[in-house]
Scaffold this motif. Structure first.
Motif, PDB file in Angstrom:
ATOM      1  N   VAL A  97     -46.864 -11.809 -11.130  1.00  0.00           N
ATOM      2  CA  VAL A  97     -47.673 -11.958  -9.924  1.00  0.00           C
ATOM      3  C   VAL A  97     -47.017 -12.874  -8.888  1.00  0.00           C
ATOM      4  CG1 VAL A  97     -49.930 -12.723  -9.054  1.00  0.00           C
ATOM      5  CG2 VAL A  97     -49.770 -11.519 -11.222  1.00  0.00           C
ATOM      6  N   PHE A  98     -46.442 -13.968  -9.286  1.00  0.00           N
ATOM      7  CA  PHE A  98     -45.922 -14.921  -8.306  1.00  0.00           C
ATOM      8  C   PHE A  98     -44.563 -14.510  -7.736  1.00  0.00           C
ATOM      9  CE2 PHE A  98     -44.601 -16.489 -12.432  1.00  0.00           C
ATOM     10  CZ  PHE A  98     -43.277 -16.821 -12.253  1.00  0.00           C
ATOM     11  N   LEU A  99     -43.946 -13.406  -8.203  1.00  0.00           N
ATOM     12  CA  LEU A  99     -42.688 -12.897  -7.639  1.00  0.00           C
ATOM     13  C   LEU A  99     -42.912 -11.609  -6.830  1.00  0.00           C
ATOM     14  CD1 LEU A  99     -40.268 -13.424 -10.681  1.00  0.00           C
ATOM     15  CD2 LEU A  99     -40.441 -14.810  -8.625  1.00  0.00           C
ATOM     16  N   TRP A 100     -44.129 -11.372  -6.368  1.00  0.00           N
ATOM     17  CA  TRP A 100     -44.463 -10.112  -5.708  1.00  0.00           C
ATOM     18  C   TRP A 100     -43.629  -9.873  -4.461  1.00  0.00           C
ATOM     19  CZ3 TRP A 100     -46.269 -10.156  -0.737  1.00  0.00           C
ATOM     20  CH2 TRP A 100     -46.736 -11.377  -0.248  1.00  0.00           C
ATOM     21  N   PHE A 101     -43.265 -10.947  -3.744  1.00  0.00           N
ATOM     22  CA  PHE A 101     -42.484 -10.780  -2.522  1.00  0.00           C
ATOM     23  C   PHE A 101     -41.106 -10.177  -2.827  1.00  0.00           C
ATOM     24  CE2 PHE A 101     -39.642 -12.410   0.797  1.00  0.00           C
ATOM     25  CZ  PHE A 101     -40.232 -11.845   1.902  1.00  0.00           C
ATOM     26  N   PHE A 102     -40.439 -10.671  -3.878  1.00  0.00           N
ATOM     27  CA  PHE A 102     -39.151 -10.098  -4.279  1.00  0.00           C
ATOM     28  C   PHE A 102     -39.310  -8.664  -4.781  1.00  0.00           C
ATOM     29  CE2 PHE A 102     -38.451 -14.709  -5.001  1.00  0.00           C
ATOM     30  CZ  PHE A 102     -37.486 -14.906  -4.036  1.00  0.00           C
ATOM     31  N   GLY A 103     -40.446  -8.411  -5.425  1.00  0.00           N
ATOM     32  CA  GLY A 103     -40.712  -7.053  -5.915  1.00  0.00           C
ATOM     33  C   GLY A 103     -40.813  -6.040  -4.794  1.00  0.00           C
ATOM     34  N   ILE A 104     -41.426  -6.445  -3.690  1.00  0.00           N
ATOM     35  CA  ILE A 104     -41.549  -5.533  -2.546  1.00  0.00           C
ATOM     36  C   ILE A 104     -40.180  -5.254  -1.931  1.00  0.00           C
ATOM     37  CG2 ILE A 104     -42.454  -5.340  -0.187  1.00  0.00           C
ATOM     38  CD1 ILE A 104     -44.981  -6.742  -1.162  1.00  0.00           C
ATOM     39  N   ILE A 105     -39.384  -6.294  -1.723  1.00  0.00           N
ATOM     40  CA  ILE A 105     -38.060  -6.109  -1.119  1.00  0.00           C
ATOM     41  C   ILE A 105     -37.166  -5.243  -2.006  1.00  0.00           C
ATOM     42  CG2 ILE A 105     -35.939  -7.296  -0.431  1.00  0.00           C
ATOM     43  CD1 ILE A 105     -37.719  -9.640   0.447  1.00  0.00           C
ATOM     44  N   LEU A 106     -37.122  -5.565  -3.300  1.00  0.00           N
ATOM     45  CA  LEU A 106     -36.274  -4.779  -4.211  1.00  0.00           C
ATOM     46  C   LEU A 106     -36.822  -3.365  -4.413  1.00  0.00           C
ATOM     47  CD1 LEU A 106     -35.345  -7.500  -6.835  1.00  0.00           C
ATOM     48  CD2 LEU A 106     -33.862  -6.471  -5.126  1.00  0.00           C
ATOM     49  N   GLY A 107     -38.129  -3.196  -4.311  1.00  0.00           N
ATOM     50  CA  GLY A 107     -38.711  -1.855  -4.399  1.00  0.00           C
ATOM     51  C   GLY A 107     -38.267  -0.978  -3.236  1.00  0.00           C
ATOM     52  N   ILE A 108     -38.248  -1.542  -2.023  1.00  0.00           N
ATOM     53  CA  ILE A 108     -37.781  -0.799  -0.853  1.00  0.00           C
ATOM     54  C   ILE A 108     -36.305  -0.429  -1.013  1.00  0.00           C
ATOM     55  CG2 ILE A 108     -37.306  -0.991   1.627  1.00  0.00           C
ATOM     56  CD1 ILE A 108     -39.862  -2.717   1.812  1.00  0.00           C
ATOM     57  N   LEU A 109     -35.485  -1.403  -1.483  1.00  0.00           N
ATOM     58  CA  LEU A 109     -34.067  -1.106  -1.703  1.00  0.00           C
ATOM     59  C   LEU A 109     -33.877  -0.032  -2.779  1.00  0.00           C
ATOM     60  CD1 LEU A 109     -32.471  -4.677  -1.543  1.00  0.00           C
ATOM     61  CD2 LEU A 109     -32.272  -2.822   0.125  1.00  0.00           C
ATOM     62  N   GLY A 110     -34.706  -0.063  -3.820  1.00  0.00           N
ATOM     63  CA  GLY A 110     -34.618   0.957  -4.870  1.00  0.00           C
ATOM     64  C   GLY A 110     -34.919   2.349  -4.340  1.00  0.00           C
ATOM     65  N   ILE A 111     -35.894   2.440  -3.456  1.00  0.00           N
ATOM     66  CA  ILE A 111     -36.236   3.748  -2.864  1.00  0.00           C
ATOM     67  C   ILE A 111     -35.093   4.237  -1.979  1.00  0.00           C
ATOM     68  CG2 ILE A 111     -37.812   4.917  -1.272  1.00  0.00           C
ATOM     69  CD1 ILE A 111     -40.020   3.039  -2.339  1.00  0.00           C
ATOM     70  N   VAL A 112     -34.539   3.355  -1.163  1.00  0.00           N
ATOM     71  CA  VAL A 112     -33.455   3.744  -0.245  1.00  0.00           C
ATOM     72  C   VAL A 112     -32.213   4.163  -1.029  1.00  0.00           C
ATOM     73  CG1 VAL A 112     -31.888   2.886   1.541  1.00  0.00           C
ATOM     74  CG2 VAL A 112     -34.319   2.347   1.667  1.00  0.00           C
TER      75      VAL A 112
END
Length: 161
Positions: A97-112
């Motif tokens: 839960v407390f690393l959600w910000f990194f999860g969003i950024i890396l999720g976008i990079l994973g999709i791209v």
């Protein structure tokens, strides 16, 4: 003085004796009768084959270096692999839960990266379609989990008021 031993004949004009009952100047000793050739045993060539020449068998011919062609190089997909790695790390960070910000950024990079990897596979420039697809799926999961946490937190917050 001449020494005579049984079976040894002295030579004329010489004081040396030939050894082992043979007279080099006398009549030749009787020849041993030739024995008939033995029949070949199990595993030997037949009697009518060429006689064994002796020695070691010859080695097969050696091909010079570079004679065997190398298989063609497999196309690689670094973008698909990068999409898989960033999507996986993004999903894990989003689950914490407390690393959600990194999860969003890396999720976008994973999709791209996964999308670019899939386009390379469709052009025939790459071969790992599964890794690129997994990168897209894990990247989407990395984006959705923080939104689910936010919705749950909003529902809990509104019920307390």
């Amino acid at each position: 003085m001449v020494i005579t031993l049984p079976g040894v004949y002295p030579t004329r004009g010489s004081t040396t004796l030939s050894g082992y009952g043979q007279n080099p100047y006398g009549p030749p000793s009787p020849q041993q009768p030739q024995q008939p050739p033995q029949q070949p045993g199990y595993g030997y060539p037949a009697a009518n084959s060429a006689p064994y020449q002796g020695g070691y068998p010859t080695a097969p011919p050696v091909q010079p270096y570079g004679a065997a062609p190398y298989p063609p190089a497999q196309p690689s997909n670094g973008m698909g692999t990068a999409g898989l790695v960033t999507g996986l790390i993004g999903a894990i960070c989003s689950a914490v839960v407390f690393l959600w910000f990194f999860g969003i950024i890396l999720g976008i990079l994973g999709i791209v990266f996964g999308g670019v990897g899939r386009s390379k596979v469709s052009k025939g420039e790459a071969t790992n379609r599964g890794a690129a697809t997994a990168g897209i799926v894990l990247g989407i999961l990395g984006l959705i989990l923080p939104l689910v946490y936010l919705a749950i937190a909003a529902a809990i917050g509104s019920s307390m008021v």
